[in-house]
Scaffold this motif. Structure first.
Motif, PDB file in Angstrom:
ATOM      1  N   VAL A 149       0.805  -1.089   0.004  1.00  0.00           N
ATOM      2  CA  VAL A 149      -0.013  -0.070   0.092  1.00  0.00           C
ATOM      3  C   VAL A 149       1.013   1.200  -0.039  1.00  0.00           C
ATOM      4  O   VAL A 149       1.799   1.600   0.748  1.00  0.00           O
ATOM      5  N   GLN A 150       0.535   2.204  -1.114  1.00  0.00           N
ATOM      6  CA  GLN A 150       1.436   3.309  -0.892  1.00  0.00           C
ATOM      7  C   GLN A 150       0.387   4.403  -1.236  1.00  0.00           C
ATOM      8  O   GLN A 150      -0.533   4.450  -1.639  1.00  0.00           O
ATOM      9  N   LEU A 151       0.642   5.628  -0.088  1.00  0.00           N
ATOM     10  CA  LEU A 151      -0.262   6.929  -0.320  1.00  0.00           C
ATOM     11  C   LEU A 151       0.676   8.022  -0.509  1.00  0.00           C
ATOM     12  O   LEU A 151       1.579   8.268   0.367  1.00  0.00           O
ATOM     13  N   GLN A 152       0.594   8.742  -1.619  1.00  0.00           N
ATOM     14  CA  GLN A 152       1.529   9.827  -1.953  1.00  0.00           C
ATOM     15  C   GLN A 152       0.706  11.033  -1.861  1.00  0.00           C
ATOM     16  O   GLN A 152       0.010  11.362  -2.793  1.00  0.00           O
ATOM     17  N   ALA A 153       0.943  11.904  -0.834  1.00  0.00           N
ATOM     18  CA  ALA A 153       0.370  13.076  -0.681  1.00  0.00           C
ATOM     19  C   ALA A 153       1.204  14.232  -1.249  1.00  0.00           C
ATOM     20  O   ALA A 153       2.261  14.198  -1.609  1.00  0.00           O
ATOM     21  N   CYS A 178      -3.891  12.874  -2.681  1.00  0.00           N
ATOM     22  CA  CYS A 178      -3.304  11.637  -2.130  1.00  0.00           C
ATOM     23  C   CYS A 178      -3.576  10.653  -3.150  1.00  0.00           C
ATOM     24  O   CYS A 178      -4.558  10.272  -3.418  1.00  0.00           O
ATOM     25  N   ALA A 179      -2.670  10.172  -3.960  1.00  0.00           N
ATOM     26  CA  ALA A 179      -2.752   9.167  -4.890  1.00  0.00           C
ATOM     27  C   ALA A 179      -2.603   7.913  -4.131  1.00  0.00           C
ATOM     28  O   ALA A 179      -1.315   7.687  -3.514  1.00  0.00           O
ATOM     29  N   ALA A 180      -3.403   7.021  -4.287  1.00  0.00           N
ATOM     30  CA  ALA A 180      -3.267   5.595  -3.600  1.00  0.00           C
ATOM     31  C   ALA A 180      -2.826   4.498  -4.691  1.00  0.00           C
ATOM     32  O   ALA A 180      -3.344   4.836  -6.162  1.00  0.00           O
ATOM     33  N   SER A 181      -2.137   3.551  -4.353  1.00  0.00           N
ATOM     34  CA  SER A 181      -1.621   2.516  -5.056  1.00  0.00           C
ATOM     35  C   SER A 181      -1.628   1.189  -4.183  1.00  0.00           C
ATOM     36  O   SER A 181      -1.448   1.380  -2.879  1.00  0.00           O
ATOM     37  N   GLY A 182      -1.732  -0.032  -4.681  1.00  0.00           N
ATOM     38  CA  GLY A 182      -1.898  -1.091  -3.966  1.00  0.00           C
ATOM     39  C   GLY A 182      -3.018  -1.625  -3.456  1.00  0.00           C
ATOM     40  O   GLY A 182      -2.986  -2.444  -2.542  1.00  0.00           O
ATOM     41  N   ILE A 183      -4.218  -0.840  -3.505  1.00  0.00           N
ATOM     42  CA  ILE A 183      -5.358  -1.094  -2.933  1.00  0.00           C
ATOM     43  C   ILE A 183      -6.531  -1.076  -4.087  1.00  0.00           C
ATOM     44  O   ILE A 183      -6.289  -0.503  -5.027  1.00  0.00           O
ATOM     45  N   ILE A 184      -7.663  -1.705  -3.355  1.00  0.00           N
ATOM     46  CA  ILE A 184      -8.945  -1.355  -4.304  1.00  0.00           C
ATOM     47  C   ILE A 184      -9.376  -0.049  -4.161  1.00  0.00           C
ATOM     48  O   ILE A 184     -10.157  -0.023  -2.911  1.00  0.00           O
ATOM     49  N   PHE A 185      -9.119   0.902  -4.589  1.00  0.00           N
ATOM     50  CA  PHE A 185      -9.461   2.111  -4.174  1.00  0.00           C
ATOM     51  C   PHE A 185     -11.091   2.422  -3.992  1.00  0.00           C
ATOM     52  O   PHE A 185     -11.570   3.210  -3.005  1.00  0.00           O
ATOM     53  N   SER A 186     -11.706   1.919  -4.728  1.00  0.00           N
ATOM     54  CA  SER A 186     -13.202   2.421  -5.026  1.00  0.00           C
ATOM     55  C   SER A 186     -13.869   1.821  -3.805  1.00  0.00           C
ATOM     56  O   SER A 186     -14.971   2.375  -3.329  1.00  0.00           O
ATOM     57  N   ILE A 187     -13.254   0.878  -3.092  1.00  0.00           N
ATOM     58  CA  ILE A 187     -13.901   0.292  -1.863  1.00  0.00           C
ATOM     59  C   ILE A 187     -13.475   0.694  -0.552  1.00  0.00           C
ATOM     60  O   ILE A 187     -13.555   0.190   0.563  1.00  0.00           O
ATOM     61  N   SER A 188     -12.582   1.718  -0.486  1.00  0.00           N
ATOM     62  CA  SER A 188     -11.684   2.016   0.569  1.00  0.00           C
ATOM     63  C   SER A 188     -12.151   3.447   1.057  1.00  0.00           C
ATOM     64  O   SER A 188     -12.569   4.185   0.375  1.00  0.00           O
ATOM     65  N   ASN A 189     -12.084   3.356   2.447  1.00  0.00           N
ATOM     66  CA  ASN A 189     -12.591   4.607   3.152  1.00  0.00           C
ATOM     67  C   ASN A 189     -11.208   5.537   3.445  1.00  0.00           C
ATOM     68  O   ASN A 189     -10.277   4.972   4.012  1.00  0.00           O
ATOM     69  N   MET A 190     -11.398   6.678   3.015  1.00  0.00           N
ATOM     70  CA  MET A 190     -10.403   7.530   3.247  1.00  0.00           C
ATOM     71  C   MET A 190     -10.380   8.686   4.152  1.00  0.00           C
ATOM     72  O   MET A 190     -11.582   9.348   4.407  1.00  0.00           O
ATOM     73  N   ALA A 191      -9.207   9.405   4.462  1.00  0.00           N
ATOM     74  CA  ALA A 191      -9.294  10.416   5.430  1.00  0.00           C
ATOM     75  C   ALA A 191      -8.190  11.388   5.317  1.00  0.00           C
ATOM     76  O   ALA A 191      -7.126  10.911   4.925  1.00  0.00           O
TER      77      ALA A 191
END
Length: 112
Positions: A1-5, A21-34
């Protein structure tokens, strides 16, 4: 999992800034973010969160001055900030709530 702010920098009081914040390594569409922030000498605090269905919640500290949004196609979450104050100076962190992963943070400095 990578989160690049990104998107931090120096802004004058009253100004605006958009963080990404660009995310990788996850299924972003089902992720809750903050988004959280940590000011010098203070504890990290929640700014805003967005669930996978787009429901948003805001902390009182910046309520009315921030908007959190997401683009599932780009696997990116945004934080639009307006009417910034010197007290908003902090490192802003992206958080993946599912599993509690953190990005590296991006510094926003608001000058008076």
């Amino acid at each position: 999992v990578q989160l690049q702010a990104s998107g931090g920098g120096l802004v004058q009081a009253g100004g605006s800034r958009r963080l990404s914040c660009a995310a990788s390594g996850i299924i972003f569409s089902i992720s809750n973010m903050a988004w959280y922030r940590q000011a010098p000498g203070k504890q990290r605090e929640l700014v805003a969160r967005i669930s996978r269905d787009g429901t948003t919640n805001y902390a009182d500290s910046m309520k009315g001055r921030v908007t959190i949004s997401r683009d599932n196609a780009k696997a990116t979450v945004y934080l639009e900030m307006h009417s910034l104050k010197p007290d908003d100076t902090a490192v802003y962190y992206c958080n993946l709530m599912n599993g509690n992963y953190w990005g590296q943070g991006t510094l926003v400095t608001v000058s008076s």
